[in-house]
Design a protein around this motif. Structure first.
Motif, mmCIF file in Angstrom:
data_model
loop_
_atom_site.group_PDB
_atom_site.id
_atom_site.type_symbol
_atom_site.label_atom_id
_atom_site.label_comp_id
_atom_site.label_asym_id
_atom_site.label_seq_id
_atom_site.Cartn_x
_atom_site.Cartn_y
_atom_site.Cartn_z
ATOM 1 N N ASP A 259 2.348 7.834 4.165
ATOM 2 C CA ASP A 259 2.916 7.825 2.816
ATOM 3 C C ASP A 259 4.046 6.800 2.694
ATOM 4 O OD1 ASP A 259 3.196 8.543 0.180
ATOM 5 O OD2 ASP A 259 3.764 10.620 0.564
ATOM 6 N N GLN A 260 4.381 6.483 1.457
ATOM 7 C CA GLN A 260 5.476 5.566 1.172
ATOM 8 C C GLN A 260 6.827 6.232 1.395
ATOM 9 O OE1 GLN A 260 4.073 4.873 -2.908
ATOM 10 N NE2 GLN A 260 3.942 2.699 -2.428
ATOM 11 N N ALA A 261 7.847 5.411 1.526
ATOM 12 C CA ALA A 261 9.213 5.921 1.486
ATOM 13 C C ALA A 261 9.499 6.445 0.077
ATOM 14 C CB ALA A 261 10.195 4.818 1.850
ATOM 15 N N GLY B 293 11.738 0.256 7.115
ATOM 16 C CA GLY B 293 11.540 1.129 5.959
ATOM 17 C C GLY B 293 12.855 1.617 5.411
ATOM 18 N N ALA B 294 12.971 2.932 5.276
ATOM 19 C CA ALA B 294 14.114 3.516 4.572
ATOM 20 C C ALA B 294 15.422 3.388 5.346
ATOM 21 C CB ALA B 294 13.832 4.976 4.258
ATOM 22 N N ARG C 251 10.715 -0.370 -0.117
ATOM 23 C CA ARG C 251 11.328 0.024 1.149
ATOM 24 C C ARG C 251 10.291 0.566 2.136
ATOM 25 N NH1 ARG C 251 16.461 3.695 0.424
ATOM 26 N NH2 ARG C 251 16.928 2.814 2.475
ATOM 27 N N SER C 252 9.033 0.404 1.820
ATOM 28 C CA SER C 252 7.954 0.939 2.648
ATOM 29 C C SER C 252 7.323 -0.178 3.465
ATOM 30 C CB SER C 252 6.886 1.600 1.771
ATOM 31 O OG SER C 252 7.453 2.616 0.963
ATOM 32 N N SER D 282 4.327 -4.367 3.565
ATOM 33 C CA SER D 282 5.502 -5.049 3.052
ATOM 34 C C SER D 282 5.261 -6.551 2.976
ATOM 35 C CB SER D 282 6.697 -4.766 3.969
ATOM 36 O OG SER D 282 7.778 -5.616 3.666
ATOM 37 N N PRO D 283 5.709 -7.213 1.899
ATOM 38 C CA PRO D 283 5.556 -8.669 1.810
ATOM 39 C C PRO D 283 6.187 -9.412 2.974
ATOM 40 C CG PRO D 283 6.195 -7.753 -0.322
ATOM 41 C CD PRO D 283 6.296 -6.641 0.674
ATOM 42 N N THR D 284 7.208 -8.829 3.598
ATOM 43 C CA THR D 284 7.845 -9.509 4.727
ATOM 44 C C THR D 284 6.893 -9.640 5.911
ATOM 45 O OG1 THR D 284 8.780 -7.436 5.554
ATOM 46 C CG2 THR D 284 10.133 -8.733 4.055
ATOM 47 N N MET D 285 5.921 -8.735 6.017
ATOM 48 C CA MET D 285 4.973 -8.821 7.119
ATOM 49 C C MET D 285 3.926 -9.908 6.894
ATOM 50 S SD MET D 285 4.411 -4.815 8.177
ATOM 51 C CE MET D 285 3.960 -5.191 9.880
ATOM 52 N N LEU D 286 3.890 -10.432 5.675
ATOM 53 C CA LEU D 286 2.950 -11.504 5.348
ATOM 54 C C LEU D 286 3.610 -12.878 5.323
ATOM 55 C CD1 LEU D 286 1.090 -9.690 2.436
ATOM 56 C CD2 LEU D 286 0.160 -10.152 4.706
ATOM 57 N N SER D 287 4.933 -12.905 5.513
ATOM 58 C CA SER D 287 5.678 -14.147 5.345
ATOM 59 C C SER D 287 6.208 -14.695 6.666
ATOM 60 C CB SER D 287 6.859 -13.920 4.391
ATOM 61 O OG SER D 287 7.702 -15.057 4.361
#
Length: 415
Positions: A141-143, A245-246, A154-155, A83-88
């Protein structure tokens, strides 16, 4: 994976919100906080009597760690995505979680080659294990939504089946692999058949994060395929504290897996539902909230589930678990034939999460073992987790040898 309790989440979110980058720098100056990622275990540790004793009575070729995560950021052509949030740094909690995860996997300083460094560290760790020992590496796997459409937005992260398969195939002396397939996907059964043909040993789900309701009829065709292919389902139960996630925490309820069990699926409840609360659905949809572990214990006691319900012991020693739960898992010898060894790697490499000193203070570990285990952890968190669990005791009981010899459960061919 669930590295932080709610109180720790709030502490991190508040304490590091101003500058996650500065917090990471501060953490790096605290050796008790960050994994030093030391290489090969020194001979004096490798041959220490406590480490040697951890292998006594075990056939290493039968010991498969059934709960180990692949991780990365997708910089090596792996197809991994996070997720981009984990990089920000604007999302300090998730940003710091990523730093801790990658530090635990010793890939935090590998700019441009994080994926490769994570796997290289796994190779380094496996060289320090007894010959024959293996890790079962998880895809993830992805959501997906109710119509089976992927929801990458959402993954929290995505680890493709093909990547887990290829990492395992490249070092078959060390690795097996576990596929992850969302059951709502239109191609779910075909994907499962392909994964089984490619040597997948089980299926991994994290329902609250992936958007899977295990009690939904939409899962039935997938459950029937699992039974036909003789593949087990390793699935998270209880509260999920690490992976966003979901957003359906109720789908981690152990009782929601009755549908899979009743269709004949061999279900492995990850972490023995050792944290959190869920609705007691046996008393109706508005039943009281009770500890997830109590629901797990109830299901373990039911004769109709005796042949299909199992659990892994990954994460049970984390500091956010209540000690009576850990004691119960150790002391319930009637459960031991249905428990399976797993580490939840890389979590054992996050130093603050497991405290041998606390376990010794509670009389569950001999004090002389503490400095040895802590030294081992700096070099090999997988060996640390194995040795810790082999030396734990409560009420005069220890975890049975059979818990650690998991190959018998996951191998679909004669051993």
């Amino acid at each position: 994976m669930r590295p932080f309790s709610l109180s720790r989440r709030r502490w991190l979110a508040g304490g590091f919100a101003l500058a996650a980058g500065g917090a990471a720098m501060a953490a790096s100056r605290r050796p008790w906080l960050m994994n030093p990622c030391r290489a090969t275990l020194p001979d004096e540790l490798a041959h220490h009597e406590l480490v040697q004793a951890a292998w006594e009575g075990l056939d290493p070729a039968q010991v498969w760690d059934c709960h180990a995560h692949l991780a990365g950021i997708g910089d090596g052509g792996s197809g991994v995505a996070i997720s981009p949030t984990m990089l920000s740094p604007l999302h300090p909690l998730q940003y710091l979680q990523r730093l801790f995860y990658l530090n635990a996997g010793c890939a935090h300083e590998a700019s441009g080659r994080v994926d490769q460094s994570y796997v290289e560290r796994l190779h380094n760790l496996m060289e320090g294990m007894a010959p024959g020992f293996k890790l079962m590496l998880f895809a993830f796997d992805q959501a997906h939504d109710a119509e089976g459409r992927a929801q990458p937005e959402r993954s929290a992260f995505f680890v493709p089946n093909a990547y887990a398969r290829d990492v395992a195939r490249a070092a078959p002396q060390w690795f097996e692999w576990v596929c992850s397939i969302h059951p709502y996907r239109p191609d779910a059964v075909a994907a499962l058949e392909a994964a089984a043909a490619d040597g997948a040993r089980a299926v991994k789900w994290l329902p609250p994060a992936m958007g899977i309701d295990p009690a939904s009829p939409a899962c039935d065709r997938f459950y029937d395929a699992l039974v036909r292919l003789d593949l087990s389902l390793i699935t998270h139960v209880g509260e999920e504290q690490a992976v966003a996630g979901a957003g359906h925490p109720e789908w981690g309820n152990p009782l929601s897996l009755r549908r899979a069990l009743d269709r004949g699926v061999r279900v492995v409840m990850a972490h023995c539902a050792s944290i959190g609360e869920d609705t007691d659905l046996d008393r109706g949809p508005n039943g009281p909230r009770v500890p997830s572990f109590d629901l797990f214990a109830r299901m373990m006691a039911e004769p109709r589930h005796a042949q299909h319900l199992f659990a892994d012991i990954s994460a049970i020693t984390l500091r956010n678990r209540k000690l009576p739960v850990l004691r119960a898992i150790i002391e319930r010898e009637d459960w031991h034939p249905r428990l399976l060894f797993g580490t939840d790697y890389p979590l054992p490499g996050i130093l603050p999460l497991v405290s041998p000193a606390q376990l010794a203070a509670e009389g569950m570990l001999d004090a002389v073992a503490v400095p040895v285990l802590e030294a081992v952890r700096e070099h090999n968190p997988i060996l640390f987790d194995l040795a810790l669990k082999r030396h734990l005791h409560s009420g005069g009981k220890r975890l049975a040898t059979t818990i650690f010899e998991t190959r018998r459960f996951f191998s679909r061919t004669p051993t």
